[in-house]
Motif scaffolding. Sequence first.
Motif, PDB file in Angstrom:
ATOM      1  N   UNK A 265       0.825  -1.197   0.000  1.00 27.91           N
ATOM      2  CA  UNK A 265       0.000   0.000   0.000  1.00 27.91           C
ATOM      3  C   UNK A 265       0.859   1.246   0.000  1.00 27.91           C
ATOM      4  N   UNK A 266       0.229   2.402  -0.092  1.00 29.79           N
ATOM      5  CA  UNK A 266       1.012   3.639  -0.091  1.00 29.79           C
ATOM      6  C   UNK A 266       1.659   3.911   1.260  1.00 29.79           C
ATOM      7  N   UNK A 267       1.195   3.223   2.324  1.00 27.06           N
ATOM      8  CA  UNK A 267       1.821   3.401   3.641  1.00 27.06           C
ATOM      9  C   UNK A 267       2.938   2.393   3.898  1.00 27.06           C
ATOM     10  N   UNK A 268       3.173   1.482   2.989  1.00 29.29           N
ATOM     11  CA  UNK A 268       4.349   0.621   3.105  1.00 29.29           C
ATOM     12  C   UNK A 268       5.502   1.286   2.348  1.00 29.29           C
ATOM     13  N   UNK A 316      -4.480   1.236  -4.577  1.00 31.88           N
ATOM     14  CA  UNK A 316      -5.047   2.525  -4.938  1.00 31.88           C
ATOM     15  C   UNK A 316      -6.082   2.418  -6.035  1.00 31.88           C
ATOM     16  N   UNK A 317      -5.620   2.440  -7.279  1.00 33.05           N
ATOM     17  CA  UNK A 317      -6.591   2.372  -8.367  1.00 33.05           C
ATOM     18  C   UNK A 317      -5.947   2.390  -9.730  1.00 33.05           C
ATOM     19  N   UNK A 318      -6.663   2.976 -10.682  1.00 33.17           N
ATOM     20  CA  UNK A 318      -6.278   2.873 -12.091  1.00 33.17           C
ATOM     21  C   UNK A 318      -5.379   4.020 -12.543  1.00 33.17           C
ATOM     22  N   UNK A 319      -5.222   4.143 -13.860  1.00 35.68           N
ATOM     23  CA  UNK A 319      -4.076   4.835 -14.420  1.00 35.68           C
ATOM     24  C   UNK A 319      -4.450   6.077 -15.224  1.00 35.68           C
ATOM     25  N   UNK A 320      -3.477   6.932 -15.425  1.00 39.83           N
ATOM     26  CA  UNK A 320      -3.674   8.162 -16.193  1.00 39.83           C
ATOM     27  C   UNK A 320      -3.684   7.904 -17.692  1.00 39.83           C
ATOM     28  N   UNK A 350      -0.661   2.759  -6.198  1.00 35.75           N
ATOM     29  CA  UNK A 350      -0.733   2.908  -4.750  1.00 35.75           C
ATOM     30  C   UNK A 350      -1.594   4.080  -4.302  1.00 35.75           C
ATOM     31  N   UNK A 351      -1.827   5.079  -5.169  1.00 35.29           N
ATOM     32  CA  UNK A 351      -2.368   6.350  -4.695  1.00 35.29           C
ATOM     33  C   UNK A 351      -3.693   6.794  -5.316  1.00 35.29           C
ATOM     34  N   UNK A 352      -4.083   6.331  -6.496  1.00 36.59           N
ATOM     35  CA  UNK A 352      -5.235   6.938  -7.159  1.00 36.59           C
ATOM     36  C   UNK A 352      -6.562   6.526  -6.519  1.00 36.59           C
ATOM     37  N   UNK A 353      -7.608   7.312  -6.824  1.00 37.71           N
ATOM     38  CA  UNK A 353      -8.938   7.110  -6.246  1.00 37.71           C
ATOM     39  C   UNK A 353     -10.007   7.219  -7.331  1.00 37.71           C
ATOM     40  N   UNK A 354     -11.160   6.568  -7.121  1.00 34.08           N
ATOM     41  CA  UNK A 354     -12.273   6.735  -8.062  1.00 34.08           C
ATOM     42  C   UNK A 354     -13.009   8.048  -7.831  1.00 34.08           C
ATOM     43  N   UNK A 363      -6.366  14.886  -8.031  1.00 33.67           N
ATOM     44  CA  UNK A 363      -6.557  14.093  -6.820  1.00 33.67           C
ATOM     45  C   UNK A 363      -7.061  14.958  -5.669  1.00 33.67           C
ATOM     46  N   UNK A 364      -8.050  14.459  -4.973  1.00 32.72           N
ATOM     47  CA  UNK A 364      -8.499  15.140  -3.759  1.00 32.72           C
ATOM     48  C   UNK A 364      -7.427  15.088  -2.678  1.00 32.72           C
ATOM     49  N   UNK A 365      -6.488  14.137  -2.817  1.00 35.26           N
ATOM     50  CA  UNK A 365      -5.419  13.997  -1.830  1.00 35.26           C
ATOM     51  C   UNK A 365      -4.247  14.937  -2.085  1.00 35.26           C
ATOM     52  N   UNK A 366      -4.149  15.405  -3.324  1.00 29.66           N
ATOM     53  CA  UNK A 366      -2.976  16.175  -3.707  1.00 29.66           C
ATOM     54  C   UNK A 366      -1.849  15.306  -4.220  1.00 29.66           C
ATOM     55  N   UNK A 367      -2.091  13.997  -4.324  1.00 30.37           N
ATOM     56  CA  UNK A 367      -1.114  13.043  -4.861  1.00 30.37           C
ATOM     57  C   UNK A 367      -1.843  12.134  -5.842  1.00 30.37           C
ATOM     58  N   UNK A 368      -1.271  11.929  -7.015  1.00 35.28           N
ATOM     59  CA  UNK A 368      -1.905  11.061  -7.995  1.00 35.28           C
ATOM     60  C   UNK A 368      -3.040  11.763  -8.715  1.00 35.28           C
ATOM     61  N   UNK A 369      -4.087  10.999  -9.054  1.00 38.40           N
ATOM     62  CA  UNK A 369      -5.241  11.559  -9.752  1.00 38.40           C
ATOM     63  C   UNK A 369      -6.467  10.713  -9.439  1.00 38.40           C
ATOM     64  N   UNK A 370      -7.611  11.089 -10.022  1.00 35.27           N
ATOM     65  CA  UNK A 370      -8.856  10.350  -9.839  1.00 35.27           C
ATOM     66  C   UNK A 370      -9.369   9.884 -11.197  1.00 35.27           C
ATOM     67  N   UNK A 371     -10.075   8.749 -11.180  1.00 35.92           N
ATOM     68  CA  UNK A 371     -10.562   8.152 -12.420  1.00 35.92           C
ATOM     69  C   UNK A 371     -12.064   7.896 -12.325  1.00 35.92           C
TER      70      UNK A 371
END
Length: 461
Positions: A265-268, A316-320, A350-354, A363-371
């Motif tokens: 995961x992103x925390x490992x 996390x999720x899918x790709x850009x 590790x980081x993306x979100x739906x 990204x709502x997190x400020x890291x990665x993106x959303x799909x």
Amino acid sequence: MASAKERAQAFKDDGNKAFAAHDWALLARVTNSEKANIKSEAYGYAIADATKAIELDPNFVKAYYRRAVAYTAILKSRDALRDFKTVVRKAPNDKDAKLKLAECEKIVKRVEFFRAIEVGDEPSAAEGLDLDSMVVDEDYDGARLEKEMTTEFITDMLERFKNGKKLHKKYVYQIILAVKKIVYDEATMVEMEIPDDAQLTVCGDTHGQFFDLMELFRLNGFPTEKHYYLFNGDFVDRGSWSTEIALLLYAYKWLRPASFFINRGNHETDDMNRVYGFEGECKAKYNDRTFKLFSESFSALPLATLVGKKYLVLHGGLFSDDKITLDDIRKLNRHNQRQPGQAGLMMEMLWTDPQTEPGRGPSKRGVGMQFGPDVTKRFCENNGLDAIIRSHEVRMEGYEEEHDGKCITVFSAPKYCDSTENKGAYINIGPDYKLEFHKFDAVPHPNIKPMVRISPEYHQC
């Protein structure tokens, strides 16, 4: 049609309900406030909202403060430092702000120190470690571990952990080194089938909530030869028993390497562990070498598991890029890149979100993106999948089926950080590959605070 007054009252009522339920994600959607976004870990949204507020009022001190908080949470410590300095300059009598500034300065110096000493050929923490010569004292009151893991040792380990006891450091080293070798040799995307006489349980984030994991096992059964388990990352950080969970999962992986699976995961990852508590916990309960060995083992973990060619399980999720396929994941050499970085395939896994909207968004997190649902649909169709199963986010019911059932989130840390009134969940999958969702509640645990470096003022653990 409702009047403006009625809509305002409904808006207020929704916000109050969300606050009363500690549903921070819903509160963030209803109020769009920086504080709610921070509570729901939507740090990217919090930064954007605070920035807008600062543009409207450059002297709005709370906006600088909350933006600094969000920057710190996503490890953009230099940006956070700039905002904390602004807070102290504009509010020189704010003692709390001065403390936060001092904390942030320490984090920046620490990050720069680790960057300065990072080298590609850094020797392993196992170098010079002679396990054969390490002696376990006669007064050690736990089961003994020889050359192989045993069910008896795990049973004893569980009792020790429940009673606040530790393992001998020799056994800690043995477990980490044995599992590091096993997972290093696994594929970046493990591919497994569920036998006719077995079932698989998929678990989401557990975040050091050891007693809640024990409740999950009590309800669903412990791992056996016929009861497979897959833990989908984020088993450390934030909670108070991250070393206990990590050692337990590793012990099961050593005992049953062909039926017990662990995704990263992103925390490992090192940067998260230094800020969210795992490094401090390792040093407090064991020593610095323990953290370094865990770090090496985390970088060896697979990034995904393909279950029966039907479900891709990743943290996390899918790709850009729509062109990414399962073959691209298969070909990814994770051993060439120990940490995920700020871009690329590993980071996105590790980081993306739906998101509910079609396409892709920031990204709502400020890291990665959303799909969006269209992205998920294309990926599943192009790769012959029924769905993707991911974790990475709190869900109030413990799980959620999104994107027409093709994107499934499972989260296994109920009452997350003792501040969110969510349930935990897990998914059972039999040889017919049907999904069975199960929810469970948090259980009482000893009142031991996690060793987190992030200030509890803006993150409850």
